[in-house]
Design a protein around this motif. Structure first.
Motif, PDB file in Angstrom:
ATOM      1  N   LEU A   1       0.831  -1.202   0.000  1.00 31.99           N
ATOM      2  CA  LEU A   1       0.000   0.000   0.000  1.00 31.99           C
ATOM      3  C   LEU A   1       0.868   1.255   0.000  1.00 31.99           C
ATOM      4  CD1 LEU A   1      -2.676  -1.095   2.634  1.00 31.99           C
ATOM      5  CD2 LEU A   1      -2.802  -1.265   0.155  1.00 31.99           C
ATOM      6  N   GLU A   2       0.379   2.301  -0.651  1.00 32.89           N
ATOM      7  CA  GLU A   2       1.115   3.564  -0.739  1.00 32.89           C
ATOM      8  C   GLU A   2       0.821   4.395   0.515  1.00 32.89           C
ATOM      9  OE1 GLU A   2       1.365   5.351  -4.801  1.00 32.89           O
ATOM     10  OE2 GLU A   2      -0.136   3.811  -5.265  1.00 32.89           O
ATOM     11  N   LEU A   3       1.360   3.923   1.639  1.00 27.87           N
ATOM     12  CA  LEU A   3       0.994   4.456   2.944  1.00 27.87           C
ATOM     13  C   LEU A   3       1.424   5.902   3.130  1.00 27.87           C
ATOM     14  CD1 LEU A   3       2.045   1.279   4.963  1.00 27.87           C
ATOM     15  CD2 LEU A   3      -0.264   1.933   4.266  1.00 27.87           C
ATOM     16  N   THR A   4       2.615   6.252   2.665  1.00 29.73           N
ATOM     17  CA  THR A   4       3.105   7.623   2.835  1.00 29.73           C
ATOM     18  C   THR A   4       2.259   8.609   2.036  1.00 29.73           C
ATOM     19  OG1 THR A   4       5.354   6.817   3.226  1.00 29.73           O
ATOM     20  CG2 THR A   4       5.115   9.121   2.599  1.00 29.73           C
ATOM     21  N   LYS A   5       1.903   8.240   0.830  1.00 31.55           N
ATOM     22  CA  LYS A   5       1.062   9.118   0.018  1.00 31.55           C
ATOM     23  C   LYS A   5      -0.306   9.315   0.655  1.00 31.55           C
ATOM     24  CE  LYS A   5       2.857   8.837  -4.706  1.00 31.55           C
ATOM     25  NZ  LYS A   5       2.510   8.529  -6.102  1.00 31.55           N
ATOM     26  N   ILE A   6      -0.865   8.244   1.191  1.00 35.81           N
ATOM     27  CA  ILE A   6      -2.187   8.349   1.818  1.00 35.81           C
ATOM     28  C   ILE A   6      -2.117   9.255   3.043  1.00 35.81           C
ATOM     29  CG2 ILE A   6      -3.992   7.063   3.036  1.00 35.81           C
ATOM     30  CD1 ILE A   6      -3.343   4.691   1.188  1.00 35.81           C
ATOM     31  N   ARG A   7      -1.050   9.118   3.833  1.00 34.63           N
ATOM     32  CA  ARG A   7      -0.920   9.987   5.006  1.00 34.63           C
ATOM     33  C   ARG A   7      -0.748  11.434   4.575  1.00 34.63           C
ATOM     34  NH1 ARG A   7       0.244   9.114  10.521  1.00 34.63           N
ATOM     35  NH2 ARG A   7       0.651   6.910  10.134  1.00 34.63           N
ATOM     36  N   ARG A   8      -0.014  11.647   3.501  1.00 26.64           N
ATOM     37  CA  ARG A   8       0.193  13.005   3.020  1.00 26.64           C
ATOM     38  C   ARG A   8      -1.126  13.624   2.551  1.00 26.64           C
ATOM     39  NH1 ARG A   8       4.951  13.134  -1.088  1.00 26.64           N
ATOM     40  NH2 ARG A   8       3.311  12.966  -2.652  1.00 26.64           N
ATOM     41  N   GLN A   9      -2.009  12.788   1.993  1.00 22.08           N
ATOM     42  CA  GLN A   9      -3.322  13.288   1.580  1.00 22.08           C
ATOM     43  C   GLN A   9      -4.105  13.852   2.764  1.00 22.08           C
ATOM     44  OE1 GLN A   9      -5.181   9.859  -0.126  1.00 22.08           O
ATOM     45  NE2 GLN A   9      -3.978   9.908  -2.017  1.00 22.08           N
ATOM     46  N   THR A  10      -3.929  13.216   3.923  1.00 19.97           N
ATOM     47  CA  THR A  10      -4.688  13.649   5.101  1.00 19.97           C
ATOM     48  C   THR A  10      -4.189  14.994   5.635  1.00 19.97           C
ATOM     49  OG1 THR A  10      -3.228  12.540   6.706  1.00 19.97           O
ATOM     50  CG2 THR A  10      -5.016  11.236   5.752  1.00 19.97           C
ATOM     51  N   ARG A  11      -2.994  15.393   5.221  1.00 22.55           N
ATOM     52  CA  ARG A  11      -2.433  16.656   5.701  1.00 22.55           C
ATOM     53  C   ARG A  11      -2.724  17.819   4.764  1.00 22.55           C
ATOM     54  NH1 ARG A  11       3.698  14.925   7.630  1.00 22.55           N
ATOM     55  NH2 ARG A  11       3.091  13.440   9.255  1.00 22.55           N
ATOM     56  N   TYR A  12      -3.407  17.539   3.681  1.00 17.71           N
ATOM     57  CA  TYR A  12      -3.620  18.560   2.656  1.00 17.71           C
ATOM     58  C   TYR A  12      -4.358  19.756   3.239  1.00 17.71           C
ATOM     59  CZ  TYR A  12      -5.152  20.803  -1.648  1.00 17.71           C
ATOM     60  OH  TYR A  12      -5.381  21.708  -2.642  1.00 17.71           O
ATOM     61  N   LYS A  13      -3.811  20.937   3.013  1.00 15.55           N
ATOM     62  CA  LYS A  13      -4.390  22.177   3.539  1.00 15.55           C
ATOM     63  C   LYS A  13      -4.863  23.023   2.358  1.00 15.55           C
ATOM     64  CE  LYS A  13      -1.252  22.019   7.495  1.00 15.55           C
ATOM     65  NZ  LYS A  13      -0.725  20.694   7.180  1.00 15.55           N
ATOM     66  N   ASN A  14      -6.148  22.926   2.062  1.00 22.92           N
ATOM     67  CA  ASN A  14      -6.677  23.630   0.895  1.00 22.92           C
ATOM     68  C   ASN A  14      -7.320  24.963   1.253  1.00 22.92           C
ATOM     69  OD1 ASN A  14      -8.928  22.749   2.204  1.00 22.92           O
ATOM     70  ND2 ASN A  14      -9.797  21.619   0.466  1.00 22.92           N
ATOM     71  N   GLU A  15      -7.282  25.304   2.546  1.00 23.13           N
ATOM     72  CA  GLU A  15      -7.933  26.546   2.944  1.00 23.13           C
ATOM     73  C   GLU A  15      -7.008  27.752   2.868  1.00 23.13           C
ATOM     74  OE1 GLU A  15      -5.816  25.071   6.569  1.00 23.13           O
ATOM     75  OE2 GLU A  15      -6.972  24.207   4.917  1.00 23.13           O
ATOM     76  N   LEU A  16      -5.714  27.504   2.556  1.00 21.81           N
ATOM     77  CA  LEU A  16      -4.749  28.602   2.566  1.00 21.81           C
ATOM     78  C   LEU A  16      -4.715  29.319   1.219  1.00 21.81           C
ATOM     79  CD1 LEU A  16      -1.834  26.841   4.443  1.00 21.81           C
ATOM     80  CD2 LEU A  16      -3.464  28.453   5.382  1.00 21.81           C
ATOM     81  N   ASP A  17      -4.697  30.621   1.288  1.00 20.46           N
ATOM     82  CA  ASP A  17      -4.594  31.436   0.074  1.00 20.46           C
ATOM     83  C   ASP A  17      -3.124  31.711  -0.192  1.00 20.46           C
ATOM     84  OD1 ASP A  17      -4.833  33.129  -2.044  1.00 20.46           O
ATOM     85  OD2 ASP A  17      -5.567  34.824  -0.864  1.00 20.46           O
ATOM     86  N   THR A  18      -2.574  31.131  -1.239  1.00 22.34           N
ATOM     87  CA  THR A  18      -1.145  31.285  -1.518  1.00 22.34           C
ATOM     88  C   THR A  18      -0.889  32.225  -2.696  1.00 22.34           C
ATOM     89  OG1 THR A  18      -1.160  29.398  -3.015  1.00 22.34           O
ATOM     90  CG2 THR A  18      -0.686  28.950  -0.709  1.00 22.34           C
ATOM     91  N   GLN A  19      -1.906  32.858  -3.186  1.00 21.67           N
ATOM     92  CA  GLN A  19      -1.719  33.715  -4.352  1.00 21.67           C
ATOM     93  C   GLN A  19      -0.770  34.876  -4.013  1.00 21.67           C
ATOM     94  OE1 GLN A  19      -5.315  35.248  -5.970  1.00 21.67           O
ATOM     95  NE2 GLN A  19      -4.350  36.144  -7.753  1.00 21.67           N
ATOM     96  N   GLY A  20       0.302  34.935  -4.741  1.00 22.59           N
ATOM     97  CA  GLY A  20       1.260  36.022  -4.542  1.00 22.59           C
ATOM     98  C   GLY A  20       2.288  35.772  -3.472  1.00 22.59           C
ATOM     99  N   ASN A  21       2.165  34.670  -2.703  1.00 26.75           N
ATOM    100  CA  ASN A  21       3.116  34.421  -1.618  1.00 26.75           C
ATOM    101  C   ASN A  21       4.521  34.141  -2.129  1.00 26.75           C
ATOM    102  OD1 ASN A  21       0.973  34.742   0.017  1.00 26.75           O
ATOM    103  ND2 ASN A  21       0.996  32.701   0.938  1.00 26.75           N
ATOM    104  N   TYR A  22       4.618  33.647  -3.362  1.00 33.14           N
ATOM    105  CA  TYR A  22       5.930  33.268  -3.890  1.00 33.14           C
ATOM    106  C   TYR A  22       6.273  34.073  -5.149  1.00 33.14           C
ATOM    107  CZ  TYR A  22       5.910  29.528  -0.507  1.00 33.14           C
ATOM    108  OH  TYR A  22       5.900  28.824   0.676  1.00 33.14           O
ATOM    109  N   LYS A  23       5.837  35.315  -5.160  1.00 32.05           N
ATOM    110  CA  LYS A  23       6.125  36.163  -6.318  1.00 32.05           C
ATOM    111  C   LYS A  23       7.617  36.422  -6.476  1.00 32.05           C
ATOM    112  CE  LYS A  23       1.878  38.692  -7.276  1.00 32.05           C
ATOM    113  NZ  LYS A  23       1.223  40.017  -7.326  1.00 32.05           N
ATOM    114  N   TYR A  24       8.355  36.357  -5.358  1.00 30.78           N
ATOM    115  CA  TYR A  24       9.793  36.658  -5.425  1.00 30.78           C
ATOM    116  C   TYR A  24      10.529  35.695  -6.349  1.00 30.78           C
ATOM    117  CZ  TYR A  24      11.089  32.663  -2.488  1.00 30.78           C
ATOM    118  OH  TYR A  24      11.312  31.402  -2.005  1.00 30.78           O
ATOM    119  N   VAL A  25      10.014  34.474  -6.524  1.00 30.39           N
ATOM    120  CA  VAL A  25      10.723  33.504  -7.343  1.00 30.39           C
ATOM    121  C   VAL A  25      10.742  33.918  -8.816  1.00 30.39           C
ATOM    122  CG1 VAL A  25      10.122  31.627  -5.760  1.00 30.39           C
ATOM    123  CG2 VAL A  25       8.710  32.021  -7.774  1.00 30.39           C
TER     124      VAL A  25
END
Length: 598
Positions: free
Chosen positions: A338-362
């Motif tokens: 089983l792809e256990l690490t990927k499944i655990r990573r799915q549970t940590r997904y944070k979709n409520e954060l607004d990241t627009q413009g946070n990485y404009k410096y790149v």
């Protein structure tokens, strides 16, 4: 055929209908929830040559439990005796029924053949089938007995700790365990009057006759029918509970194996394929023993088995999702793959954060014209161990290799640390910029020093050039006589970083390089069984003291054979070990750099 009917078969028939009806409903719903790419792969390859290796793996894993046998022999025997034994009871029973009755008979007759076939004429091979069926029943009963002892004392099968099950799973487990003793009793009661059993059931039948020497025909009929009814009820209860319990893996694992052979895998977000993975977990508990959080910290109920269980039953707590090193030790041990690490990573997904413009410096960082050059990405952690960067630059120069150091200044992270913690949107933004830089540079090869970066560029990026870790690059340079190394009189032990070893299966290259420069000795636990250094970026819950306990266990393992030097291929592992004691720790690139012939 009225002679092949008795009301006691009704619970069994209802159970079978509900079992396959519920399973089909679940599977169809899950497949509908595959994403577009998964559905495309499935329907494109559903009938192909890949079916052959899938069937082979289904047999070796779902019936013979090959990987469980590799882990512990008695544990493998327990699983195989029940799974394969029961399967053969059904298959051989169907063959026996065909010999005795012919091709046409109700489907339930082989399951209850000792009852319905008790007054049939004798047929050729009857005693062979009687004894073979009893032998198979013995094998299954032995597995059930081991399973019972395992629940009481798990070390009997080589496990330090048995898995904790919810009440419903325990109910399903008891119903499974009851099936085979009840079958033995029912067949033995019939054999006591008709002598139509094998060595086991006839022996028990004789014992019944000895204990109850005078039983009227009417009383015997009630006694016999009652025990066959109990057997039918046990089957029905197990079949109805199976789709909602851990035993769903019995029917789901073969499908998952088939899907994987077709090329289906987990995504960053859960899909219907994730449901197949959750239901394919048998909760065998193999992933518990070697988890560093259990082995060193004695933390209960945070291992992958409990993550999958709680996800399936929709009761997952955030602290369980976050309390994991993502070291892949459980992935290595999981017999289902089983792809256990990927499944655990799915549970940590944070979709409520607004990241627009946070990485404009790149966007202000411009690509370098690297035609004919190697692109070198050192990574954030390598910048904290500058000796590795200096070493790899010297190696490039010694090999006559022109290079472009992508993140020499204004560093852009590869994005994987963010991804591990659930910040998928931010990680995507960083990958977008790094991909553009590398593509526009026209570099011919990407070399990384950090295994975290290596795995990210290898698996999460879509680049148009090869990606190698610096151990692979050094190995290739030595093979092509671009680097000349003088061997040192040192005993060195190599620590396999989690992300490079278990994560990317890079085991040979570092060892091949080290054999050129020193006397490489083995640790007790290495390669797939290597200990995590404890200081990776996966765990969001434990404190630094807990990390040190895990690190100290890894260090103790490495020092067991008294090496002169610990060598690793990860800047984070190097920092973890170097700060724990005065013992010398180096990266593969550093020891090669020191051994270059001028």
């Amino acid at each position: 055929m009225p002679q092949y009917f008795n009301p006691f078969i009704i619970p069994f028939c209802i159970g079978v209908i509900l079992l396959f009806g519920i399973c089909l409903f679940k599977w169809i719903r899950w497949i509908k929830n595959f994403d577009r790419l998964q559905r495309a792969i499935l329907f494109k390859n559903i009938i192909s040559w890949k079916f052959i290796p899938a069937i082979w793996e289904m047999i070796t894993e779902a019936l013979f439990h090959r990987k469980v046998f590799k882990h512990r022999f008695l544990l493998g025997y327990m699983h195989t005796s029940i799974a394969l034994g029961w399967f053969l009871l059904i298959v051989v029973g169907a063959i026996e029924t065909s010999f005795a009755i012919g091709g046409k008979h109700p489907l339930w007759v082989p399951i209850f053949f000792r009852y319905f076939g008790k007054e049939l004429p004798h047929f050729e091979g009857e005693m062979f089938f009687n004894n073979l069926m009893d032998l198979l029943l013995c094998i299954v009963l032995s597995g059930v007995l081991i399973a019972l002892f395992k629940r009481i004392y798990s070390r009997i099968v080589g496990m330090k700790k048995a898995a904790k099950h919810v009440i419903f799973d325990k109910f399903a487990m008891i119903s499974l365990w009851l099936i085979f003793p009840l079958r033995l009793i029912a067949e033995s009661v019939t054999a006591s009057r008709y002598h139509n059993g094998g060595f086991l059931t006839n022996s028990f039948g004789e014992l019944i006759n000895y204990v109850f020497p005078t039983v009227s025909n009417n009383t015997f009929w009630y006694l016999e029918t009652t025990w066959w009814l109990f057997y039918s009820l046990a089957l029905a209860v197990f079949f109805v509970s199976l789709p909602f319990s851990r035993y769903m893996h019995i029917l789901t694992e073969p499908l998952l194996i088939y899907f994987r052979k077709l090329g289906l895998h987990e995504n960053d977000k859960p899909t219907g394929f994730t449901k197949f993975e959750l239901s394919a977990c048998s909760r065998c508990g193999i992933c518990i023993d070697n988890c560093p959080l259990n082995k060193e910290l004695k933390l209960p109920d945070v291992q992958s088995i409990y993550l999958l269980r709680d996800l399936r039953y929709k009761r997952l707590k955030e602290e369980i999702a976050n309390n994991c090193l993502l070291c892949d030790r459980c992935v290595t041990d999981c017999p289902v793959g089983l792809e256990l690490t990927k499944i655990r990573r799915q549970t940590r997904y944070k979709n409520e954060l607004d990241t627009q413009g946070n990485y404009k410096y790149v966007d202000a960082i411009q690509p370098f014209n690297a035609i004919g050059r190697v692109a070198y990405f050192s990574g954030c952690m390598t910048h904290l161990t500058p000796g590795i960067i200096e070493a790899i630059k010297n190696i490039f120069e010694a090999a006559g290799q022109k290079y472009w150091h992508i993140d020499a200044e204004k560093t852009i992270c590869c994005g994987r640390p963010l991804l591990q913690q659930g910040f998928e949107q931010q990680a995507t933004e960083l990958r977008r910029k790094n991909t553009a830089l590398i593509r526009e540079s026209n570099a011919t090869l990407l070399v990384t020093s950090c295994p975290i970066c290596y795995q990210s560029f290898k698996k999460e990026y879509k680049l148009n050039i090869p990606v190698v870790h610096h151990t692979e690059y050094i190995e290739q340079c030595i093979k092509e006589n671009k680097l000349f190394i003088k061997k040192q009189d040192l005993k060195v032990v190599y620590h396999d970083p989690c992300e490079l070893g278990r994560g990317c299966k890079i085991y040979k290259a570092p060892r091949n390089v080290l054999k050129k420069v020193a006397n490489l000795i083995s640790g007790r636990n290495e390669k797939q069984k290597s200990f995590c250094c404890g200081f990776n970026l996966g765990n969001l819950a434990i404190d630094s003291e807990a990390q040190k306990k895990i690190r100290d266990a890894a260090l103790h393992n490495l020092l067991e054979n008294k090496p002169d030097l610990i060598v690793t291929a990860c800047p984070m592992c190097k920092k973890a070990f170097a700060y724990s004691s005065d013992f010398q720790v180096k990266d593969v690139a550093e020891i090669i750099n020191e051994s270059l012939e001028n």
